[in-house]
Design a protein around this motif. Structure first.
Motif, PDB file in Angstrom:
ATOM      1  N   ALA A 421       0.894  -1.009  -0.029  1.00 20.15           N
ATOM      2  CA  ALA A 421      -0.017  -0.144  -0.124  1.00 20.15           C
ATOM      3  C   ALA A 421       0.894   1.141  -0.133  1.00 20.15           C
ATOM      4  CB  ALA A 421      -0.929   0.114   1.189  1.00 20.15           C
ATOM      5  N   GLN A 422       0.185   2.351  -0.395  1.00 18.58           N
ATOM      6  CA  GLN A 422       0.883   3.591  -0.291  1.00 18.58           C
ATOM      7  C   GLN A 422      -0.178   4.622  -0.024  1.00 18.58           C
ATOM      8  OE1 GLN A 422       4.432   5.895  -2.897  1.00 18.58           O
ATOM      9  NE2 GLN A 422       2.251   5.492  -3.968  1.00 18.58           N
ATOM     10  N   HIS A 423       0.418   5.634   1.170  1.00 17.82           N
ATOM     11  CA  HIS A 423      -0.588   6.367   1.704  1.00 17.82           C
ATOM     12  C   HIS A 423      -0.006   7.893   1.482  1.00 17.82           C
ATOM     13  CE1 HIS A 423      -3.658   8.399   4.069  1.00 17.82           C
ATOM     14  NE2 HIS A 423      -2.587   8.755   5.084  1.00 17.82           N
ATOM     15  N   GLY A 424      -0.974   8.726   0.888  1.00 16.18           N
ATOM     16  CA  GLY A 424      -0.438  10.155   0.877  1.00 16.18           C
ATOM     17  C   GLY A 424      -1.630  11.003   1.786  1.00 16.18           C
ATOM     18  N   ASN A 425      -1.049  11.672   2.502  1.00 16.17           N
ATOM     19  CA  ASN A 425      -1.892  12.774   3.330  1.00 16.17           C
ATOM     20  C   ASN A 425      -1.716  13.958   2.759  1.00 16.17           C
ATOM     21  OD1 ASN A 425      -3.011  14.288   5.405  1.00 16.17           O
ATOM     22  ND2 ASN A 425      -2.733  12.708   6.884  1.00 16.17           N
ATOM     23  N   GLN A 426      -2.854  14.172   1.606  1.00 17.28           N
ATOM     24  CA  GLN A 426      -2.740  15.324   1.090  1.00 17.28           C
ATOM     25  C   GLN A 426      -3.354  16.488   1.998  1.00 17.28           C
ATOM     26  OE1 GLN A 426      -4.584  12.556   0.077  1.00 17.28           O
ATOM     27  NE2 GLN A 426      -5.107  12.839  -1.989  1.00 17.28           N
ATOM     28  N   ALA A 427      -4.137  16.153   2.968  1.00 20.03           N
ATOM     29  CA  ALA A 427      -4.734  17.137   3.599  1.00 20.03           C
ATOM     30  C   ALA A 427      -3.785  17.944   4.732  1.00 20.03           C
ATOM     31  CB  ALA A 427      -5.993  16.827   4.214  1.00 20.03           C
ATOM     32  N   GLY A 428      -2.642  17.413   5.021  1.00 20.63           N
ATOM     33  CA  GLY A 428      -1.909  18.044   6.135  1.00 20.63           C
ATOM     34  C   GLY A 428      -2.491  17.619   7.756  1.00 20.63           C
ATOM     35  N   ASP A 429      -3.357  16.807   7.959  1.00 22.81           N
ATOM     36  CA  ASP A 429      -3.670  16.313   9.293  1.00 22.81           C
ATOM     37  C   ASP A 429      -3.772  14.865   9.483  1.00 22.81           C
ATOM     38  OD1 ASP A 429      -5.198  17.985  11.736  1.00 22.81           O
ATOM     39  OD2 ASP A 429      -5.706  16.159  11.646  1.00 22.81           O
ATOM     40  N   ALA A 430      -3.267  14.235  10.631  1.00 24.59           N
ATOM     41  CA  ALA A 430      -3.160  13.002  10.909  1.00 24.59           C
ATOM     42  C   ALA A 430      -4.572  12.209  10.929  1.00 24.59           C
ATOM     43  CB  ALA A 430      -2.517  12.651  12.104  1.00 24.59           C
ATOM     44  N   ALA A 431      -5.646  13.342  11.172  1.00 19.48           N
ATOM     45  CA  ALA A 431      -6.842  12.730  10.993  1.00 19.48           C
ATOM     46  C   ALA A 431      -7.415  11.879   9.960  1.00 19.48           C
ATOM     47  CB  ALA A 431      -7.906  13.843  11.313  1.00 19.48           C
ATOM     48  N   PHE A 432      -6.822  12.278   8.686  1.00 25.96           N
ATOM     49  CA  PHE A 432      -7.116  11.646   7.444  1.00 25.96           C
ATOM     50  C   PHE A 432      -6.264  10.512   7.233  1.00 25.96           C
ATOM     51  CE2 PHE A 432      -8.034  16.353   7.198  1.00 25.96           C
ATOM     52  CZ  PHE A 432      -8.998  16.178   6.980  1.00 25.96           C
ATOM     53  N   THR A 433      -5.646  10.122   8.214  1.00 25.40           N
ATOM     54  CA  THR A 433      -4.560   8.797   8.094  1.00 25.40           C
ATOM     55  C   THR A 433      -5.296   8.109   9.264  1.00 25.40           C
ATOM     56  OG1 THR A 433      -2.660   9.988   7.450  1.00 25.40           O
ATOM     57  CG2 THR A 433      -2.477   7.753   8.610  1.00 25.40           C
ATOM     58  N   MET A 434      -5.228   8.372  10.478  1.00 25.72           N
ATOM     59  CA  MET A 434      -5.589   7.663  11.521  1.00 25.72           C
ATOM     60  C   MET A 434      -6.677   6.702  11.767  1.00 25.72           C
ATOM     61  SD  MET A 434      -2.385   7.713  13.085  1.00 25.72           S
ATOM     62  CE  MET A 434      -2.855   6.782  14.513  1.00 25.72           C
ATOM     63  N   GLU A 435      -7.819   7.208  11.586  1.00 32.30           N
ATOM     64  CA  GLU A 435      -9.042   6.395  11.634  1.00 32.30           C
ATOM     65  C   GLU A 435      -9.492   5.533  10.431  1.00 32.30           C
ATOM     66  OE1 GLU A 435     -13.902   7.120  12.386  1.00 32.30           O
ATOM     67  OE2 GLU A 435     -12.438   9.067  12.682  1.00 32.30           O
ATOM     68  N   GLN A 436      -9.199   6.071   9.176  1.00 34.09           N
ATOM     69  CA  GLN A 436      -9.428   5.449   8.242  1.00 34.09           C
ATOM     70  C   GLN A 436      -8.191   4.164   8.038  1.00 34.09           C
ATOM     71  OE1 GLN A 436      -8.374   5.878   4.172  1.00 34.09           O
ATOM     72  NE2 GLN A 436      -6.919   7.326   4.452  1.00 34.09           N
ATOM     73  N   ILE A 437      -6.971   4.306   8.393  1.00 38.50           N
ATOM     74  CA  ILE A 437      -6.044   3.088   8.418  1.00 38.50           C
ATOM     75  C   ILE A 437      -5.889   2.452   9.492  1.00 38.50           C
ATOM     76  CG2 ILE A 437      -3.626   3.012   8.133  1.00 38.50           C
ATOM     77  CD1 ILE A 437      -3.636   4.970   6.076  1.00 38.50           C
ATOM     78  N   TYR A 438      -6.175   2.824  10.802  1.00 40.93           N
ATOM     79  CA  TYR A 438      -5.877   2.249  12.019  1.00 40.93           C
ATOM     80  C   TYR A 438      -6.853   2.119  12.876  1.00 40.93           C
ATOM     81  CZ  TYR A 438      -0.761   3.073  10.864  1.00 40.93           C
ATOM     82  OH  TYR A 438       0.415   2.758  10.410  1.00 40.93           O
ATOM     83  N   GLY A 439      -8.282   2.801  12.590  1.00 39.85           N
ATOM     84  CA  GLY A 439      -9.344   2.534  13.542  1.00 39.85           C
ATOM     85  C   GLY A 439      -9.838   1.069  13.227  1.00 39.85           C
ATOM     86  N   SER A 440     -10.401   0.629  14.454  1.00 40.13           N
ATOM     87  CA  SER A 440     -11.202  -0.633  14.156  1.00 40.13           C
ATOM     88  C   SER A 440     -12.042  -0.879  12.939  1.00 40.13           C
ATOM     89  CB  SER A 440     -11.691  -1.119  15.448  1.00 40.13           C
ATOM     90  OG  SER A 440     -10.757  -1.186  16.484  1.00 40.13           O
ATOM     91  N   GLU A 441     -12.932   0.203  12.592  1.00 36.87           N
ATOM     92  CA  GLU A 441     -13.623  -0.123  11.711  1.00 36.87           C
ATOM     93  C   GLU A 441     -13.252   0.799  10.213  1.00 36.87           C
ATOM     94  OE1 GLU A 441     -16.151  -1.978  11.812  1.00 36.87           O
ATOM     95  OE2 GLU A 441     -15.636  -2.753  13.708  1.00 36.87           O
ATOM     96  N   GLY A 442     -12.004   1.409  10.387  1.00 35.77           N
ATOM     97  CA  GLY A 442     -11.700   2.017   9.227  1.00 35.77           C
ATOM     98  C   GLY A 442     -11.542   1.620   7.981  1.00 35.77           C
ATOM     99  N   ALA A 443     -11.897   2.384   6.988  1.00 36.07           N
ATOM    100  CA  ALA A 443     -12.275   2.013   5.584  1.00 36.07           C
ATOM    101  C   ALA A 443     -10.923   1.137   4.926  1.00 36.07           C
ATOM    102  CB  ALA A 443     -12.832   3.301   4.559  1.00 36.07           C
ATOM    103  N   GLN A 444      -9.832   1.267   5.579  1.00 35.07           N
ATOM    104  CA  GLN A 444      -8.743   0.722   5.025  1.00 35.07           C
ATOM    105  C   GLN A 444      -8.009  -0.024   6.159  1.00 35.07           C
ATOM    106  OE1 GLN A 444      -5.824   2.923   2.567  1.00 35.07           O
ATOM    107  NE2 GLN A 444      -7.546   4.413   1.743  1.00 35.07           N
TER     108      GLN A 444
END
Length: 522
Positions: A421-444
């Motif tokens: 995988a490859q993740h690009g945080n275009q928005a500049g805030d970890a909110a756009f990484t943490m929940e979707q990638i590491y949350g128990s129900e995150g989309a990824q």
């Protein structure tokens, strides 16, 4: 909105890889037949020709956070209420001219006057409310929903034609930033299914998409902003980077992205810092990956320095977290896992002695064209893990098949997998990484824990310094106690640029290739 200093690329410089010009010459000779058979579509100064690594899987606006889709749609066909400038990190007006927080849970936005969609209908607050609802609260499975909003609840209401109120269930200090990912579409857009031919307000509209061949955008004469330089933009896709580079060298394309130093772009090559981080996502619900010793062993077994220096030809930096510098929440104390093959073997042997089925075959799910030399990188990872005592195979997939593993619901009965995988945080805030990638129900997310979920939730509600600290703590906990990933490298991009085109790439170039920033020289 305030954010800490950001250090994206402020320009570009020619790549001077050893032997680049010689390699280019050999490449053109060996690939001339393949390049000559491409349909160049002409070299008119009215058309900018772009060679992509892959065909967009969709042009659906609510999937614009997908790299292959966003680089065609975002800021070209469709636009959002707000727009983050990659070079500065600042949030700028787009379809909204201003916004303010009217209560702890409500933001009020003022719509721009005089904007029309490509079908001639006017843009207004009703269209903005409709687009937010379609993206966040529909059953069509928008990637932006999982990536940007997670399980957040919000409602959008048009107070009048020019005033929009967005209310969240919990205080959200970065809502205007989140809305920069909601592409605005007219109220006539299908709400039951995703669309193939999007209608937006951007400087270009879709002219024709020949599936499997090419895609053409045409300048929208009714655009509210400054008229872009090129009348049309034509996209083609070639999986081989060497072919894309040669197309620019032979004047069959003006721009080619996703190149490697070995692709032979020569003097047309431009190197730039991007926001991508490559990593391996472990399915920690499946044995033997459900044992944290095995997940730690995988991290110890991979020589990230060697991977960057050999496969990536020095373009990139070994990474210890998916959130790069310049993004709110980046933890400067997290270093790449050290290369310790003996430690990896010891942990595998320890797990085996305790009955963990470490001989179960683990499948690396790779994606063709995900980044230059991506398949070679997976071969290096496979070899390292096999040497550590695991049994690893590789399955390389095209983007559509790979997407089934990236996003929930994941394929059933796939067995233990490592997803390239490859993740690009275009928005500049970890909110756009943490929940979707590491949350128990995150989309990824393939795995999470209650404690990590709680830490992420706390960080998302914090502001300023407290927000930075809370996300940094969550990243440290993930690295030390969850170990869901093997993070490889923060990546550096290379593109080929025709000497007839003026364009300065930036940290978002791989995700959104803004046509209005391209101009013919002379």
């Amino acid at each position: 909105m305030t954010r800490p200093p950001h250090t994206p690329a402020t320009g570009h410089r020619p790549v001077r890889a050893a032997g680049a010009l010689t390699a280019a010459g050999l490449l053109l000779a060996s690939s001339a037949c393949a390049v000559a058979n491409t349909d160049s579509g002409g070299g008119s100064g009215d058309t900018v020709r772009i060679a992509l690594p892959e065909e967009p899987p969709t042009l659906e606006p609510c999937d614009a956070s997908l790299t292959a889709t966003g680089r065609v749609t975002r800021s070209n066909i469709t636009e959002a209420l707000t727009e983050r400038l990659p070079k500065t990190g600042e949030l700028e007006p787009a379809l909204a001219t201003n916004w303010e927080r009217s209560s702890d849970t409500t933001w009020t936005f003022t719509m721009r006057d005089g904007v029309t969609f490509h079908d001639g209908t006017p843009f207004d607050a009703q269209a903005a409310a409709f687009s937010i609802d379609r993206t966040v609260d529909s059953d069509i499975g928008c990637n932006v929903d999982g990536y940007i909003f997670g399980d957040s609840e919000l409602t959008a209401e048009a107070v009048d034609d020019t005033t929009l109120e967005v209310t969240t269930a919990e205080p959200d200090p970065i809502l205007p930033l989140r809305l920069s990912f909601v592409e605005i579409v007219p109220t006539s857009t299908d709400t039951e299914d995703k669309v193939r031919e999007p209608v937006g307000t951007g400087p270009y509209k879709l002219k024709k998409w020949n599936q499997g061949v090419d895609l053409t955008l045409q300048r929208y004469d009714g655009y509210w902003g400054e008229k872009p330089a090129y009348t049309t933009a034509r996209y083609v896709w070639r999986a081989e980077g060497s072919i894309r580079a040669a197309m620019v060298s032979q004047n069959e394309a003006d721009v080619a992205i996703g190149l490697a130093p070995q692709d032979g772009a020569g003097d047309n090559a431009v190197e730039f810092l991007n926001n991508e981080t490559s990593y391996m996502r472990m399915d920690a619900t499946q044995a033997p990956l459900d044992d944290i010793r095995v997940r730690r062993a995988i991290n110890y077994a991979i020589d990230k320095e060697g991977l960057v220096s050999s496969v990536f030809s020095g373009l990139g930096r070994p990474a210890g977290q998916v959130v790069p510098e310049g993004v709110i929440g980046h933890n400067p104390d997290l270093k790449p896992w050290p290369y310790a093959p003996e430690k990896a073997k010891s942990l595998i042997d320890e797990a085996r002695a305790d009955g963990v089925p470490v001989d179960t075959t683990i499948t690396i799910i790779g994606r063709n064209g995900i980044y230059p030399k991506g398949s070679e990188a997976m071969e290096v990872v496979q070899s390292s893990l096999n040497d550590a005592g695991l049994k690893v195979e590789i399955e390389m997939l095209d983007v559509n098949a790979w997407m089934e593993y990236l996003l929930r619901p994941f394929p059933a009965d796939a067995g233990p997998t490592l997803l390239q995988a490859q993740h690009g945080n275009q928005a500049g805030d970890a909110a756009f990484t943490m929940e979707q990638i590491y949350g128990s129900e995150g989309a990824q997310s393939s795995y999470g824990t209650e404690k990590l979920d709680s830490m992420i939730e706390k960080a998302e509600g914090a502001e300023d310094d407290a927000r930075q600290e809370a996300f940094a703590d969550a990243l440290a906990y993930q690295n030390d106690e969850v170990v869901r990933d093997a993070v490889l490298a923060h990546m550096t991009g290379i593109m080929a640029l025709s000497p007839d085109v003026s364009y300065t790439p930036n940290s978002a170039t791989n995700d959104e290739l803004r046509l209005r920033e391209m101009q013919p020289k002379g």
